[in-house]
Enzyme design. Structure first.
Site: not given
Length: 757
Positions: A15, A114, A432, A434, A562, A645, A696
């Site tokens: 990454r 998406k 939502i 977290s 997922w 989402c 985001h």
């Protein structure tokens, strides 16, 4: 047969691009430093593919954020609100991707959706009546030249003209057909420039051809490419499709002047049938997608050989290809040092798929393919029995009846009972799930995994973070709280670790959007709940406050979608196995005093088949019941929430209502809340929180901005059914953005309540 791939992962094996980009966003490195990292990744990928023996190596599959966004900048389809900021070219690009808030201005990011039936997200191009589509960018030419300097004549990859226009959002009176001439001229110029640079093949990605196509769509496609291909010079052009078959336009596709046609023989249910029934045009190359680009299981050479042998009856010119870009699988198994060999030998990440292509090339070149060492070794692997069966779980799934999927009493009666129980104010506020996963949280988790922080000390740390989170939410004034999910590494992997039947990787990172990467777990065997997953932390959080604290779970369809799924049983079977486990957790939470339980189905829309005719039988007929089974056993006074989402929800909005949740939150802010009209038109029954700001983006929304969103919602949603919340979890944000954003959200909701009185 030669070999190629549609595209390769661009994040780096570890990454590197993600970390370099985030350092650039924080001002810790320069643009030159970021470009150096990007160049190193491209160079490594190029050399790897060259050494693998790949015959046609792609270029321009690299992106700093998203390939569709790259195409928009290439074609001058960039809204003026970004170009007028006066930023550098790179920062203008990132402003469109992430939004911008600083001394030069304040703009939201482009909408994000998406990418077909994957967990990847693309940035939606925005075209208005003043847009002039023309070639202004240089990236494909620079990356082709860069590879050529390294001795590789690559196959440049560009989002195709038809797909680009179909994915775009039109903000004025003009539609796609009004931009045919401009778009065709721009793509023709691309071909001429690449031809001049020495390109032999150019790949235009046209995944939109596997969608349902109207006659107008077919005419749009033909009109574009009749112009584009009329003067392509000496370069050969591939129309590359993936994620399905081209049943609506196969003959038109074959009749155009493409030199190569890429078909998906993995997800394309009718691809082989189309070739057998209609033949394949002579003089064209068939790029046959037989190596699965979306899953990590080893290719079955016997099955691939059977397909290739059948195709050889219809054309002699075949290139062995992946089914889609390898963007959707991890980079390499080389970094998986902890996976048991009994499991690891069944997997193929992107690098290993390069080897599979080379082995298939050798097998097909042999006079006796079944006698080759590669074929025999692969056959032996696929003949091995796998462990992980659970007859008890299978029996439970087999015994389910229709009544198991129905919650009683009906929604209207439950809604009254719940309003009387919770006595929440008008426009109740919540999040939502977290809260920011800070460096401190990640460090503690890593130390615990390494054995440097004891379990008891780690649990004490998590309790401390939960207590801080509850206090913060109470101080801000939120109505329904969450515990923050500090114990969770990922909303799917965390649950997988508590379920029998899963295995986990170290470095199997896959890009979801921009710098966001996920590490999907692998479904190895039958699924069952090994132990309670969330009860301890939810009960602790609830003990700290008199306000309701939501129990937070991930739903069965999202856990499945997922994960890397099994290929030896149906998706329906896997979903129902997971639903059994999540139902047990829901009932445990309820029994321990948790009165509001959120079961996220963030990815419900994601795996909806691309063709409407397949929606029911192939997906919705089991996906919706799987969710309903999870909550059908709770009491009427227990409130069930779910969250979804970025996706197109309009076409399945009635099915979403049929999930029979009590409250649904949507990720809708980036699409300007266009879902509101859909909810109103369909008399959406479920209470709803469409999401008042985009998490985001690093922007902090003002109170006035949020009030404006609430006003739009109030015009279309009954006040008594409207919830106020961000559009997704806050895991990826920092506290410096989260606290003022939520403060503004609560203040906006309070003012909206006063105005409604």
């Amino acid at each position: 047969m030669n070999t190629t791939i549609i595209g390769y992962p661009r994040i780096g094996n570890l990454r590197e691009l993600k970390f370099a980009s985030e350092m650039y966003f924080r001002g810790e490195i320069t643009a030159a430093d970021l470009e150096k990292t990007a160049r190193e990744i491209r160079s490594y990928n190029l050399e790897l593919q060259k050494k693998s023996g790949l015959d046609l190596i792609p270029s321009n599959d690299f992106s700093f954020y998203d390939g569709v966004l790259d195409t928009a900048f290439l074609l001058n389809a960039v809204p003026g609100r970004y170009t007028s900021l006066g930023l550098s070219k790179l920062d203008t690009y990132f402003a469109a991707a992430r939004g911008y808030q600083g001394e030069k201005g304040d703009v939201k990011a482009l909408a994000m959706k998406k990418w077909y039936n994957t967990n990847y997200h693309y940035m939606v191009p925005e075209i208005d009546d003043s847009t002039e589509i023309k070639l202004v960018g240089t990236k494909p030419f620079e990356l082709f030249a860069e590879a050529l300097e390294s001795g590789v004549r690559t196959k440049p990859v560009i989002i195709g003209a038809y797909t680009f226009l179909k994915l775009a959002r039109y903000k004025g009176n003009k539609k796609a057909a009004d931009f045919i001439s401009q778009t065709a001229a721009a793509y023709s110029e691309i071909l001429k420039k690449l031809c001049g640079l020495g390109a032999e093949w150019v790949q235009f990605d046209e995944p939109s051809l596997v969608m349902d196509m109207s006659s107008e769509d077919t005419e749009l496609f033909k009109a574009l490419y009749e112009k584009i291909l009329s003067d392509k010079g000496g370069v050969k052009v591939i129309a590359q499709t993936y994620f399905g078959d081209v049943r609506d336009c196969y003959n038109e596709l074959c009749g155009l002047g493409f030199d190569g046609i890429g078909l998906d023989f993995t997800e394309g249910k009718k691809s082989l049938e189309l070739v057998k029934k209609n033949g394949f045009p002579s003089g064209k190359t068939l790029f046959a997608g037989v190596v699965n680009g979306k899953n990590i299981w080893r290719n079955n050479y016997a099955a691939s050989l059977l397909t290739l042998t059948e195709l050889e009856k219809h054309t002699e010119d075949i290139v062995i290809n992946t089914s889609c870009s390898l963007l959707h699988v991890p980079c390499t198994l080389a970094n998986e040092t902890k996976l048991e060999e009994r499991c690891k030998k069944h997997f193929a990440y992107a690098e290993e798929k390069l080897t599979e292509l080379e082995e298939l090339k050798r097998i097909t070149a042999s006079q006796c393919p079944a006698e080759t060492e590669e074929y025999r070794r692969n056959l032996a692997l696929h003949s091995e029995p796998r462990t992980g069966g659970n007859e008890v779980v299978r029996a439970k799934v087999a015994s389910l009846t229709d009544k198991d999927f129905v919650r009683l009493p009906a929604f209207a009666e439950r809604e009254k009972i719940q309003k009387a129980r919770f006595k929440l104010p008008l426009f109740p506020t919540t999040t939502i799930g977290s809260f920011p996963q800070t460096a401190e949280v990640k460090s503690a988790r890593k130390s615990n995994r390494r054995g440097e922080l004891s379990n008891s000390d780690y649990e004490f740390f998590i309790e401390k973070k939960i207590a801080e989170c509850i206090a913060l939410q109470e101080n801000i004034g939120l109505d329904v709280l969450v515990h923050g999910e500090f114990e969770r590494n990922d909303m799917v992997e965390y649950f997988g670790e508590c379920l029998d039947g899963y295995i986990f990787t170290e470095k199997a990172w896959v890009q979801s959007y921009g710098t966001r990467c996920v590490k999907p777990p692998v479904i190895w065997g039958d699924i069952s709940r090994a132990r309670p997953m969330t009860v301890k932390w939810s009960v602790y959080a609830q003990s700290l406050t008199d306000k309701p604290v939501k129990g937070m779970l991930t739903g069965p369809v999202t856990i499945l979608n997922w994960s890397f799924p099994r290929e030896d049983i149906t998706l329906k079977e896997s979903a129902l196995q997971i639903a059994l486990a999540i139902r047990e957790e829901v009932l445990d939470l309820e029994a321990n005093g948790i009165s509001i339980i959120q079961v996220d189905e963030a990815a419900l829309r994601e795996k909806l088949p691309l063709r409407r005719s397949d929606w029911r039988e192939d997906y919705l007929d089991w996906a919706i019941p799987a969710f309903r089974y999870v909550h059908s056993g709770v009491k009427p006074e227990t409130q069930i929430h779910t969250h979804m989402c970025y996706s197109e929800f309009a076409d399945i909005i009635k099915d979403i209502d049929d999930m029979d949740a009590d409250v649904i939150t949507f990720e809708a802010s980036r699409s300007d809340l266009t879902i509101l009209d859909v909810l109103k038109e369909n008399n959406f029954r479920t209470e709803v929180g469409p999401g008042v700001y985009d998490i985001h983006s690093p922007r902090v929304p003002s109170k006035e901005e949020i009030k404006s969103a609430i006003s739009k919602m109030r015009e279309r949603i009954p006040a008594e059914k409207l919830w106020i919340n961000p559009d997704c979890g806050l895991k990826t944000r920092g506290n410096e953005e989260t606290v003022p954003s939520l403060t503004n959200l609560v203040e906006a909701a309070k003012e909206a309540r006063n105005e409604n009185c």
